[in-house]
Design an enzyme around this catalytic site. Structure first.
Site, PDB file in Angstrom:
ATOM      1  N   ARG A  49       3.634  24.878  49.553  1.00  0.00           N
ATOM      2  CA  ARG A  49       2.718  25.873  50.115  1.00  0.00           C
ATOM      3  C   ARG A  49       3.449  26.663  51.196  1.00  0.00           C
ATOM      4  NH1 ARG A  49      -2.602  21.969  50.852  1.00  0.00           N
ATOM      5  NH2 ARG A  49      -2.938  21.527  48.640  1.00  0.00           N
ATOM      6  N   ASP A  51       4.579  29.292  53.919  1.00  0.00           N
ATOM      7  CA  ASP A  51       3.812  30.003  54.942  1.00  0.00           C
ATOM      8  C   ASP A  51       3.887  31.508  54.766  1.00  0.00           C
ATOM      9  OD1 ASP A  51       3.020  27.710  56.233  1.00  0.00           O
ATOM     10  OD2 ASP A  51       4.617  27.772  57.726  1.00  0.00           O
ATOM     11  N   ARG A 197      11.477  25.399  59.964  1.00  0.00           N
ATOM     12  CA  ARG A 197      11.570  26.463  60.966  1.00  0.00           C
ATOM     13  C   ARG A 197      11.688  25.892  62.376  1.00  0.00           C
ATOM     14  NH1 ARG A 197       6.517  30.018  59.733  1.00  0.00           N
ATOM     15  NH2 ARG A 197       7.163  30.995  61.694  1.00  0.00           N
TER      16      ARG A 197
END
Length: 244
Positions: A49, A51, A197
């Site tokens: 999924r 972002d 990230r």
């Protein structure tokens, strides 16, 4: 028939992979294309999924199609219905009825791209993170090795992460310079929300001389989100490959 799709997309125009209300999503665009092709609304299930703003060059998904299709024709037809959205079905193949793109995955590989120069981005805007000061890539790589293995990654976990446990096993985290670019590869069976990230942002702090490898190890051990460096922007992140 269940089909396995391999996808490429530019995440910039989308809120992310997951369909949520009326906001544009990769999943929603694919489901719209399937409905235009078959007349039936079918769920497209992705392996990751991603972002908002995150890109993919090797996302995998599955979808059930009621009418018979040759796999290559399905890919061609979906691409026709996806235009002009920046999504491409790279390949389609018939899968076992119980194949699950998300739960059957054994590894996911992410790539993060940093352009390390003072000049702003023109052509690459939205597809890489520009960092002006010179980064020490070898120091970043050395620090990244402190993250390898099974750990509680709470420090690098987004506050809204829905994973049942913060414990993950990171198989690879390599940093290398290529001209004015710094590339970071991360591989694991699965990742926490914004884990990559968060790790990238912390490693950039190392590259800037603001943190050391020992500081990264201490931040990991602290299991405290406050010890994480700034979260890297979505622009430079790519889901490159999903293994089964």
């Amino acid at each position: 028939m269940r089909f396995k799709l391999t996808l490429e997309y530019d995440g910039g125009p989308f809120q992310g992979w997951q369909r949520l209300g009326d906001a544009p999503s990769v999943q929603g665009a694919l489901e719209d294309a399937v409905e235009k092709l078959t007349g039936v609304r079918s769920e497209v299930v992705g392996a990751g999924r991603t972002d908002s703003g995150v890109h993919a060059r090797g996302q995998v998904a599955h979808v059930d199609i009621e009418k018979p299709f040759e796999a290559w024709k399905l890919a061609e037809a979906l691409n026709a219905h996806l235009r002009p959205a920046p999504i491409a079905v790279l390949s389609a193949e018939e899968a076992a009825p119980d194949f699950h793109a998300r739960f059957d995955a054994t590894k996911r590989a992410y790539f993060y791209r940093i352009i390390n120069r003072r000049a702003p981005l023109a052509i690459e805007r939205g597809h890489a993170w520009r960092v002006g000061p010179t980064l020490d890539a070898p120091a970043m790589h050395a620090a990244a090795q402190r993250l390898i293995g099974q750990h509680d990654f709470t420090t690098f976990r987004d506050a809204h992460c829905q994973a049942k446990s913060p414990v993950k096993t990171l198989d690879r985290c390599d940093v290398a310079r290529d001209g004015d670019e710094v590339h970071i590869w991360c591989e694991a069976r699965s990742f926490l929300h914004r884990q990559v990230r968060s790790m990238v942002g912390t490693l950039v702090e190392v590259g800037l001389g603001k943190m050391s490898a020992d500081d990264v190890a201490a931040a990991l051990a602290a299991k405290d989100r406050a010890c994480c460096g700034p979260v890297a922007p979505a622009d430079g992140l790519y889901l490159m490959r999903v293994d089964y």
